[in-house]
Every structure is written in C-alpha cells, then in structure tokens.
Design a protein around this motif. Structure first.
Motif, PDB file in Angstrom:
ATOM      1  N   ASP A   1      26.950  33.568   6.250  1.00  0.00           N
ATOM      2  CA  ASP A   1      26.872  34.897   5.634  1.00  0.00           C
ATOM      3  C   ASP A   1      26.738  35.967   6.712  1.00  0.00           C
ATOM      4  N   PRO A   2      27.748  36.839   6.872  1.00  0.00           N
ATOM      5  CA  PRO A   2      27.731  37.825   7.967  1.00  0.00           C
ATOM      6  C   PRO A   2      26.535  38.777   7.927  1.00  0.00           C
ATOM      7  N   SER A   3      25.911  38.966   6.767  1.00  0.00           N
ATOM      8  CA  SER A   3      24.821  39.939   6.696  1.00  0.00           C
ATOM      9  C   SER A   3      23.636  39.513   7.552  1.00  0.00           C
ATOM     10  N   GLN A   4      23.536  38.212   7.805  1.00  0.00           N
ATOM     11  CA  GLN A   4      22.440  37.730   8.652  1.00  0.00           C
ATOM     12  C   GLN A   4      22.650  38.065  10.126  1.00  0.00           C
ATOM     13  N   PHE A   5      23.882  38.409  10.492  1.00  0.00           N
ATOM     14  CA  PHE A   5      24.187  38.646  11.898  1.00  0.00           C
ATOM     15  C   PHE A   5      24.639  40.077  12.134  1.00  0.00           C
ATOM     16  N   GLY A   6      23.959  40.980  11.468  1.00  0.00           N
ATOM     17  CA  GLY A   6      24.241  42.400  11.652  1.00  0.00           C
ATOM     18  C   GLY A   6      25.649  42.771  11.210  1.00  0.00           C
ATOM     19  N   GLY A   7      26.197  42.024  10.299  1.00  0.00           N
ATOM     20  CA  GLY A   7      27.502  42.368   9.757  1.00  0.00           C
ATOM     21  C   GLY A   7      28.676  41.739  10.477  1.00  0.00           C
ATOM     22  N   ALA A   8      28.433  41.275  11.724  1.00  0.00           N
ATOM     23  CA  ALA A   8      29.537  40.670  12.475  1.00  0.00           C
ATOM     24  C   ALA A   8      29.770  39.249  11.985  1.00  0.00           C
ATOM     25  N   SER A   9      30.928  38.692  12.330  1.00  0.00           N
ATOM     26  CA  SER A   9      31.160  37.284  11.998  1.00  0.00           C
ATOM     27  C   SER A   9      30.265  36.439  12.886  1.00  0.00           C
ATOM     28  N   TYR A  10      29.995  35.211  12.458  1.00  0.00           N
ATOM     29  CA  TYR A  10      29.134  34.344  13.250  1.00  0.00           C
ATOM     30  C   TYR A  10      29.778  34.066  14.613  1.00  0.00           C
ATOM     31  N   GLY A  11      31.080  33.896  14.609  1.00  0.00           N
ATOM     32  CA  GLY A  11      31.802  33.690  15.873  1.00  0.00           C
ATOM     33  C   GLY A  11      31.532  34.818  16.851  1.00  0.00           C
ATOM     34  N   ALA A  12      31.660  36.064  16.363  1.00  0.00           N
ATOM     35  CA  ALA A  12      31.420  37.213  17.230  1.00  0.00           C
ATOM     36  C   ALA A  12      29.959  37.286  17.649  1.00  0.00           C
ATOM     37  N   PHE A  13      29.067  36.786  16.789  1.00  0.00           N
ATOM     38  CA  PHE A  13      27.641  36.815  17.083  1.00  0.00           C
ATOM     39  C   PHE A  13      27.287  35.899  18.257  1.00  0.00           C
ATOM     40  N   ILE A  14      27.912  34.723  18.327  1.00  0.00           N
ATOM     41  CA  ILE A  14      27.514  33.778  19.378  1.00  0.00           C
ATOM     42  C   ILE A  14      28.201  34.043  20.724  1.00  0.00           C
ATOM     43  N   VAL A  15      29.282  34.829  20.730  1.00  0.00           N
ATOM     44  CA  VAL A  15      29.982  35.048  22.006  1.00  0.00           C
ATOM     45  C   VAL A  15      29.060  35.601  23.107  1.00  0.00           C
ATOM     46  N   PRO A  16      28.290  36.674  22.846  1.00  0.00           N
ATOM     47  CA  PRO A  16      27.421  37.176  23.928  1.00  0.00           C
ATOM     48  C   PRO A  16      26.410  36.133  24.407  1.00  0.00           C
ATOM     49  N   GLY A  17      25.883  35.335  23.488  1.00  0.00           N
ATOM     50  CA  GLY A  17      24.926  34.300  23.878  1.00  0.00           C
ATOM     51  C   GLY A  17      25.575  33.256  24.783  1.00  0.00           C
ATOM     52  N   LEU A  18      26.809  32.900  24.457  1.00  0.00           N
ATOM     53  CA  LEU A  18      27.498  31.897  25.272  1.00  0.00           C
ATOM     54  C   LEU A  18      27.882  32.456  26.642  1.00  0.00           C
ATOM     55  N   ILE A  19      28.251  33.735  26.655  1.00  0.00           N
ATOM     56  CA  ILE A  19      28.542  34.382  27.938  1.00  0.00           C
ATOM     57  C   ILE A  19      27.266  34.373  28.787  1.00  0.00           C
ATOM     58  N   MET A  20      26.135  34.665  28.141  1.00  0.00           N
ATOM     59  CA  MET A  20      24.864  34.679  28.870  1.00  0.00           C
ATOM     60  C   MET A  20      24.549  33.288  29.406  1.00  0.00           C
TER      61      MET A  20
END
Ligand SMILES: Nc1ncnc2c1ncn2[C@@H]1O[C@H](COP(=O)(O)OP(=O)(O)OP(=O)(O)O)[C@@H](O)[C@H]1O
Ligand SMILES: [Mg+2]
Lengths: 316, 256
Positions: free
Chosen positions: B49-68
């Motif tokens: 559910d995108p609402s849990q991730f500030g509206g973004a898709s889950y895929g888009a949500f994890i990208v910064p974490g993986l880059i980090m």
C-alpha cells in the motif's frame, strides 16, 4: 667530494617491545660519496635507514639532511632522498612502468616519459616495462625497486642490502650501476653483509653492531686494518722454531710445532701474496707440509675484533 | 605546501587498481542491488500500500536505502582495503618515505575510495530506473549528500584499514556492523510501520538517519528532519578527519 649531506647526532631507537635497535648513533655522510654500512644481522642497519627516511620514529637524537632538520623540513628532504628497502615490496599485479611512474608522481615530480625510459633502460627493464611485476624474476624485481627509487632523481640514495639474494653476475651488474649513479653525483649509502662489496664499492665504511657505530674510516684504511688472511700449514714433521729465513713473515707455531700459522695481510692482497710465496718457498727451505688451509678474515672476525677492542678500551 | 602531484598520483594509482579489477568490483554490487530492487521493489512491492511510504511506490521507497547500503559498504571496504594492502605487502614504505603527508594521503586513498563507491552507486541508480519509477525531488542536495556520505565512510574505512592487522578485521566492521545496521535502519520499511518499543529503538541506529536523509532528497519526505540527518553526517565526517589527523601525528600503525 663535498661537505656533509647528512648529519646524524645521538640517534636512538627503542622499539615498542623494548629492543634497543639504535643506541646513540653519530654519523656524517659527505656529498658525493658511497658509504657502506657493514654489520651483522640485527645490528640496526635497517632501523638507521628507516629513521632517516621516515619509516621509523626515532626515540632520541637529530637528523639533518641537506643542512635542514628532517623532523621539520621533511617534505623538502624527502623529495631528494630515495630508498630501496631490503624486502621486495610493491603491488605485484601492477605493471613495471606504471609503478615507476607512480613513484615519480608520489615524490612530486612532473611526468617525464623520457626520464622513465632512461631509468628503465639503465636497469635493463625497458623490455619488461609492460610486464606485471609478479611475472619477473627476483633479480628483476629488485631492479624494479631501484627504478622506483630513482624515478624522482634523488640526490641521496639508500640501498638496504641491494645485492642480497642476487647471483654473482647480477651483483657485478649492480655494482656497475651504483658506480654510474655515483658518477652522476648521487650520494649513496648502502648496507651489506659482504665485506667484498664494501671493498668494491665504498669510499668510506662504517661498522655497526648492536646499534652502535664501532668504526668509520676510509675504505682503504679499514681494509688495511681488517683485511686479514689466515693460513694453516700442516707440517710433515714438527718444527722446534720458525726458520730464520721466514722470520719476517707474521708466523706462529701451534699444536706442538705441527702447524705453522700465518696471520697477516692488510686488505691490499698482501696476505694472499705472502701465503703464495710461503707455499712455494717452504718446501725449498726443507719445511715439508701435507696440508694447507687458507681463510680470509670474515666480517664476523672483524666484529669480534672490534667488540673485543671496545671492551678492552672500556676496561682500560 | 601540499604536494598535489603526489596526491593525484596516489588517487590515480588507486583508481587504476579499481579499474584493473573493474569487472568484479563493479558488477557484483550492481548485480546484488539490482536483485533486491527486482525482487522486493518490483515483484513484492506491487502488493504494498503506497500510503505507508509517503505515497511513493515501494520500489521507489527502497531505492535510496539500497543506494545508501552500497555507498556505506563500498566506501568503507574500498578505503580500508586500499590502505591495508600496502601495509600488508610492505609497499607502504614508499608512502612513508615520500613527501606526502596526511592531506595527500587522504586525498589519494579516501578520494579514490569515495569516487569508486560513487561510480558504483550511480550505475545502480541508473540500473534501478529500468525496474522501478523513482523521482529525485532535490537532485542537487542528493548529490551533495551522497558525496558527503561517501567521503565520511571512506574516511571511516581508511581508519579501519590502518587499525586492521589481518584480513578478518577488514571484514568485521562492514559485515558485522554496517550491514545489519543498514538493514535495520529502514532500508526496506518505514519506522512508522514499527510498533513500540522498536520504533524508539530504531532511532538509536545512526544509519537510520543516513538512510532517511537520502530518502528525503528523493521523495521530499522522511522519518527524520533533514537537518538532523545532514548534521549527523557532517559530525561523523569531522570526527573521522580528526582521528586520521591524530593517527598521522603519532604515526600509529604506520611508523614504528
Ligand atoms: N618493527 C620492529 N619491532 C621490534 N623490533 C624490531 C623491529 N624491527 C627491527 N627490530 C629489532 O631491532 C634490531 C635491529 O634490527 P634491524 O632490522 O635494524 O637490523 P639490520 O642491521 O638491518 O639486520 P639485517 O642485516 O638482518 O637486515 C633487531 O634486534 C630487530 O629484532
Ligand atoms: Mg636490515
């Protein structure tokens, strides 16, 4: 030969474990000379070089290179100093020419391919320039170390046992190269276990043992003092005394007159010459011998002599 | 006077070493991270559910974490390996006898390590675009932040490389500390999803702030105020520089 290029005063180094590797070294090196530092294993040769080159923090004392304190003007000093350490140590997977360029850059020199080529050619490494270092023979690897140390055209070069583990031919080769460097005005300090190496190369020789410089002198003077020959003639029949005809030789009788011993020479080859004369003339004078053993004095003998002398002087 | 030629010689040498083994050193982190993005972001993320991730898709949500995750582990291990190797082979003699000091050494070794991890991160970011749609809300800040993080952790890795006296020690910190903390620091979830006390516990994880700082530059929203994340990273960077300056002054683990 110029004035001092390196001046070491009261240099001491105690390692963390408590080993006192340098126990108050005073040494002055003159511009343009080749200085050989002779000493047995563990004498402190590598430590002394390390302290001058920035690998070892001295516990006490001072080092002046090119007239400046190396603790303060270390950048200026290091630009003009080259070091070939005792151990082969580099990135074995890298190419020869890249490593030499890297060294030149690290010492702050602008790129100069012509100079790099010159250095590699002078060490017969030009054909191997694109080889990975690990593919080279031990002698070639050692020459890569030298090429790296020469890449920034140092005025003062340290060679820590440059010919250790190198065959006779290569050793002569290396001596020639060191000679060429001297001709180019480089001041060279080398360490060695081999007395003949010091004899061949050096202008002056220093003997170090247990972290102390026992003696520094011109090579010729040292060789005269220390370059001794010992020869044992095993006699066919015992002699009561040394025949008068041989009285001018430094001879003694041992083992109840069964052995005639020659101890002499001055490092100029006189010892060997006199033993050869004796070998020819003894029989003619009626002294028959069944065996002859000769031995040139080794570095070890020299150390024993020097250490004993030192102990005697202290006692006196 | 800084020896710039010396500093760039070290940098170039380190980069050359990297590109000599480029195939493995680039491909393996890119492949691993892409697998995370494909499996978690594209496949599983579609169910979330995108609402849990500030509206973004889950895929888009994890990208910064993986880059980090990539930035931290690559910066640290590149730098620690970079300085450990010459210590191990003895080639460090040259560095110690050369007219290079702390500034040149840091510029060369740390600069190269940071650059390597930035190159790998950029490749991952581009690759990720193939699998998920993400936006970068604050691109300039994102670049600045990523550079700061890469530099800080390259400094950190440099310290580890100096400290290490065996290959195991090189691995300990990245594997046993950085990796778990990154996974627990909200790479794959938002702390809002956690129940107490875990929500509070998560705030003690320093990497939580790093991930959320970067996520903010991507999505414009995160679990922590951006100022805190930036301040935290800067403080870490300053601390590492101070430690390295002390190391060079005393010669710790470098000079006998
Ligand atoms: N890193 C070190 N830590 C502790 N002790 C050391 C260290 N390096 C050398 N030593 C000790 O200091 C003394 C002098 O060693 P050094 O390497 O200077 O001798 P050397 O004259 O170069 O010997 P060699 O001819 O075998 O090369 C030795 O007793 C050695 O064990
Ligand atoms: Mg030695």
């Amino acid at each position: 030969m110029g004035g001092p290029i390196l001046d070491i005063r009261g240099l001491e180094k105690t390692y963390k474990g408590g080993t006192k590797a340098l126990a108050g070294v005073d040494l002055t090196i003159n511009k343009g000379e080749i200085f050989a530092l002779l000493g047995p294993n563990g004498a402190g040769k590598t430590t002394l070089i390390g302290a001058i080159c920035g690998l070892v923090n001295p516990t006490a004392g001072s080092i002046h290179a090119f007239g400046q304190n190396t603790a303060k003007s270390w950048r200026e000093a290091r630009r003009k100093i080259g070091l070939v350490p005792q151990e082969l140590s580099f990135d074995m997977f890298d190419k020869v020419i890249r490593q030499v360029r890297y060294s030149r850059g690290m010492f702050g020199c602008p790129p100069d391919e012509a100079r790099i080529e010159e250095v590699l050619r002078s060490l017969s490494l030009w054909d191997k320039r694109d080889a990975a270092i690990r593919e080279l023979s031990g002698g070639m690897k050692r020459r890569v170390m030298i090429a790296k140390a020469l890449a920034h055209d140092p005025e003062l070069l340290f060679l820590d046992e440059p010919t250790a583990g190198v065959d006779v031919e290569l050793r002569r080769d290396m001596w020639r190269q060191i000679d060429a460097l001297r001709a180019a005005g480089v001041t060279i300090i080398l360490t060695t276990h081999y007395i003949e190496e010091a004899e061949e190369m050096a202008d002056r020789v220093g003997v170090i043992n247990k972290g102390r410089i026992l003696l520094v002198d011109d090579k010729d003077a040292i060789m005269a003092k220390l370059g001794r020959t010992e020869a044992h003639f095993t006699l066919a029949t015992p002699l009561a005394e040394i025949p008068a005809a041989f009285a001018h030789y430094p001879l003694t009788l041992e083992e109840g007159g069964m052995r005639l011993v020659y101890r002499g020479g001055d490092g100029t080859g006189k010892g060997k010459r006199e033993v050869a004369e004796l070998a020819q003339t003894l029989a003619g004078a009626g002294v028959a011998y069944t065996g002859l053993e000769t031995r040139e004095s080794t570095l070890e003998d020299i150390f024993v002599d020097l250490v004993e002398q030192g102990a005697q002087e202290q006692a006196a | 006077m800084m020896n710039w030629r010396g500093a760039t010689a070290i940098l170039k040498n380190e980069l050359a070493r990297f590109f000599r083994t480029a195939f493995g050193s680039i491909l393996s982190p890119v492949l691993t991270t892409s697998l995370y993005i494909v499996v978690f972001g594209a496949a599983i993320g579609g169910q979330m559910d995108p609402s849990q991730f500030g509206g973004a898709s889950y895929g888009a949500f994890i990208v910064p974490g993986l880059i980090m995750l990539t930035l931290l582990s690559e910066s640290t291990s590149n730098a620690s390996f970079g300085i450990y190797m010459p210590k191990f082979t003895g080639a460090i003699y040259e560095l110690l006898s050369a007219p290079v000091g702390v500034a040149e050494t840091i510029f060369g070794f740390v600069g190269a390590a940071a650059l390597k991890s930035l190159i790998i991160s950029a490749i991952i970011l581009i690759t990720a675009r193939v699998f998920v749609d993400y936006e970068i809300a604050h691109p300039v800040l994102a670049v600045g932040y990523v550079v700061m993080v890469a530099a800080s952790f390259a400094l950190f890795g440099f310290i580890i490389g100096l400290w290490a006296d065996g290959f195991e020690k090189l691995q300990i910190v990245p594997l046993l500390i950085l990796m778990p903390l990154t996974f627990l620091g909200g790479t794959f979830y938002s702390v809002q999803m956690l129940a107490e006390p875990w929500r509070t516990v998560a705030q003690f994880n320093p990497i939580f702030y790093l991930i959320n700082g970067l996520r903010w530059t991507f999505t414009g929203s995160s679990d922590v105020p951006i100022g805190v994340a930036f301040g935290f990273t800067l403080a870490f960077l300053v601390l590492c520089v101070a430690v390295i300056a002390w190391i060079f002054r005393t010669g710790w683990r470098l000079r006998e």
